[in-house]
Design an enzyme around this catalytic site. Structure first.
Site, mmCIF file in Angstrom:
data_model
loop_
_atom_site.group_PDB
_atom_site.id
_atom_site.type_symbol
_atom_site.label_atom_id
_atom_site.label_comp_id
_atom_site.label_asym_id
_atom_site.label_seq_id
_atom_site.Cartn_x
_atom_site.Cartn_y
_atom_site.Cartn_z
ATOM 1 N N ASN A 198 -12.091 5.175 9.889
ATOM 2 C CA ASN A 198 -13.295 5.721 7.834
ATOM 3 C C ASN A 198 -13.850 4.324 7.742
ATOM 4 O O ASN A 198 -13.645 3.370 8.805
ATOM 5 C CB ASN A 198 -11.769 5.618 6.590
ATOM 6 C CG ASN A 198 -10.315 4.380 7.372
ATOM 7 O OD1 ASN A 198 -11.017 3.694 7.944
ATOM 8 N ND2 ASN A 198 -9.968 4.406 6.077
ATOM 9 N N CYS A 215 -5.057 -2.899 3.060
ATOM 10 C CA CYS A 215 -5.594 -1.283 4.110
ATOM 11 C C CYS A 215 -5.790 -1.837 5.002
ATOM 12 O O CYS A 215 -6.247 -3.307 5.719
ATOM 13 C CB CYS A 215 -7.358 -1.196 3.437
ATOM 14 S SG CYS A 215 -7.807 -0.657 4.206
ATOM 15 N N ASN A 253 1.278 -1.162 0.035
ATOM 16 C CA ASN A 253 -0.173 0.002 0.285
ATOM 17 C C ASN A 253 0.782 1.103 -0.017
ATOM 18 O O ASN A 253 1.327 1.733 1.059
ATOM 19 C CB ASN A 253 -0.676 -0.034 1.612
ATOM 20 C CG ASN A 253 -2.388 0.569 1.092
ATOM 21 O OD1 ASN A 253 -2.207 1.194 2.524
ATOM 22 N ND2 ASN A 253 -2.294 1.135 0.462
ATOM 23 N N GLU A 305 -10.748 0.385 -2.508
ATOM 24 C CA GLU A 305 -10.587 1.747 -0.916
ATOM 25 C C GLU A 305 -11.241 2.831 -2.078
ATOM 26 O O GLU A 305 -10.980 2.880 -3.353
ATOM 27 C CB GLU A 305 -9.007 1.694 -1.079
ATOM 28 C CG GLU A 305 -8.844 0.932 -0.273
ATOM 29 C CD GLU A 305 -6.984 1.572 0.448
ATOM 30 O OE1 GLU A 305 -7.493 2.978 0.943
ATOM 31 O OE2 GLU A 305 -6.234 0.861 0.551
ATOM 32 N N HIS A 360 -16.015 0.704 6.643
ATOM 33 C CA HIS A 360 -15.721 -0.132 5.539
ATOM 34 C C HIS A 360 -16.529 -1.589 5.958
ATOM 35 O O HIS A 360 -17.648 -1.241 7.627
ATOM 36 C CB HIS A 360 -14.898 -0.649 6.386
ATOM 37 C CG HIS A 360 -12.666 -0.336 6.152
ATOM 38 N ND1 HIS A 360 -12.459 -0.503 5.531
ATOM 39 C CD2 HIS A 360 -12.294 0.117 7.540
ATOM 40 C CE1 HIS A 360 -11.349 -0.021 5.433
ATOM 41 N NE2 HIS A 360 -11.577 1.005 7.017
ATOM 42 N N CYS A 416 -4.881 6.312 7.267
ATOM 43 C CA CYS A 416 -4.459 4.931 6.355
ATOM 44 C C CYS A 416 -3.547 3.950 7.176
ATOM 45 O O CYS A 416 -2.552 5.008 8.186
ATOM 46 C CB CYS A 416 -3.950 5.649 4.967
ATOM 47 S SG CYS A 416 -2.950 4.517 4.735
ATOM 48 N N GLY A 417 -4.422 3.270 7.542
ATOM 49 C CA GLY A 417 -2.798 2.054 8.859
ATOM 50 C C GLY A 417 -1.923 2.136 8.219
ATOM 51 O O GLY A 417 -0.963 1.416 8.994
ATOM 52 N N THR A 436 -6.557 -0.494 7.670
ATOM 53 C CA THR A 436 -7.299 0.276 8.644
ATOM 54 C C THR A 436 -8.791 -1.193 8.580
ATOM 55 O O THR A 436 -9.430 -1.287 9.064
ATOM 56 C CB THR A 436 -8.437 1.889 8.550
ATOM 57 O OG1 THR A 436 -8.168 1.640 7.216
ATOM 58 C CG2 THR A 436 -7.709 2.297 8.408
ATOM 59 N N GLY A 437 -8.805 -1.033 7.099
ATOM 60 C CA GLY A 437 -10.078 -1.993 6.458
ATOM 61 C C GLY A 437 -9.526 -4.216 7.132
ATOM 62 O O GLY A 437 -9.462 -4.847 7.582
#
Length: 279
Positions: free
Chosen positions: A162, A222, A11, A213, A164, A73-74, A224-225
């Protein structure tokens, strides 16, 4: 303008030192679109400006590849930690970073003088539908039906700063994500658009995931995903609370501490190259 290209599990983002580079806010969306273009620019999933902050050690100002502002964004925030440590902007191995008003706390593992992996306290998962946001008759969206292009899917919705939507499937490898991803992203039930994770559960401690995303399309990872996926897995009784999430670009280790109601993410952060571009 000087920049650094970095990635976490593939990412990838372009990092700009906001302590040095001063760019007007109005010019950033177009600049981000130009820099992120993989044919005519540097190429990335977006751009992250690392700025001074009065709330935390640093601020992460994140933009998606289409120039839209992202909340969190993790994978990106792990690279922020590596950036500031490797460039001697801090000598602390634990730092705080604020993004869109939310502060995250990061612990770095250093090898041979450079940051190797970063553990992030990603905070408390948000499950209330109106706070994610997702339009629903229920207070929480867990294993709830959604119709997309005439097909009924079951989704669980989580925000980790954010939004998901997590969809469990028997096979994600053959998924035509380029077709179905935008349908979810722009569905009327998601007022702020949505990031969609398509997930195959391998066992009680391992899942496989692909992600679409919002504003960037399919990405190799991702953060956070991945956190949202583990929360959704636990809520649906599919895994334990400590899970390895396998992404196209690598693996993330996710733990949902149920006692604290906090999600912790550990993963790599890597520098690809540095350069200078005329803007």
């Amino acid at each position: 303008m000087e920049f650094t290209k970095m990635h976490g599990c593939g990412n990838d983002y372009i990092y700009v030192n906001g302590f040095i580079e001063e760019i007007a806010a109005a010019k950033k969306p177009e600049l981000v679109r130009r820099l992120s273009d993989r044919h005519f620019g540097i190429g990335a999933d977006g751009v992250i400006f690392i700025n001074r902050s009065s709330e935390a050690d640093f601020e992460m100002e994140m933009y998606n590849a289409d120039g839209s502002r992202g909340e969190m964004c993790g994978n990106g925030i792990r690279c922020v930690a590596k950036f500031v440590y490797d460039k001697s902007m801090t000598d602390k191995k634990s730092v705080s970073v604020v993004s869109a008003g939310h502060i995250k706390y990061l612990d770095m593992t250093v090898k041979n003088g450079d940051v190797d992996t970063v553990k992030v306290n990603m905070g408390t998962p948000i499950l209330k539908a109106t706070d994610i946001p997702v339009i629903s008759d229920n207070e929480e969206v867990i294993d709830e039906e959604i119709e997309v292009d005439g097909t009924i899917y079951k989704m669980t919705c989580v925000s980790m700063g954010n939004p998901h939507a997590i969809i469990f499937m028997d096979d994600v490898a053959s998924l035509n994500i380029e077709e179905i991803g935008p349908r979810f992203e722009n569905h009327l039930r998601f007022p702020n658009r949505i990031n969609t994770e398509f997930v195959k559960v391998i066992d009680r401690h391992t899942v496989e995931m692909r992600v679409w995303e919002r504003g960037s399309g399919e990405t190799l990872a991702c953060g956070t995903g991945a956190c949202g996926v583990v929360v959704a897995c636990v809520l649906n009784g599919l895994t334990e609370a400590e899970v390895t999430v396998k992404l196209l670009g690598g693996e993330l280790h996710i733990v949902w501490d149920r006692a604290e109601n906090l999600v912790y993410m550990t993963g790599p952060a890597e520098t690809v190259f540095e350069g200078e571009i005329h803007i």
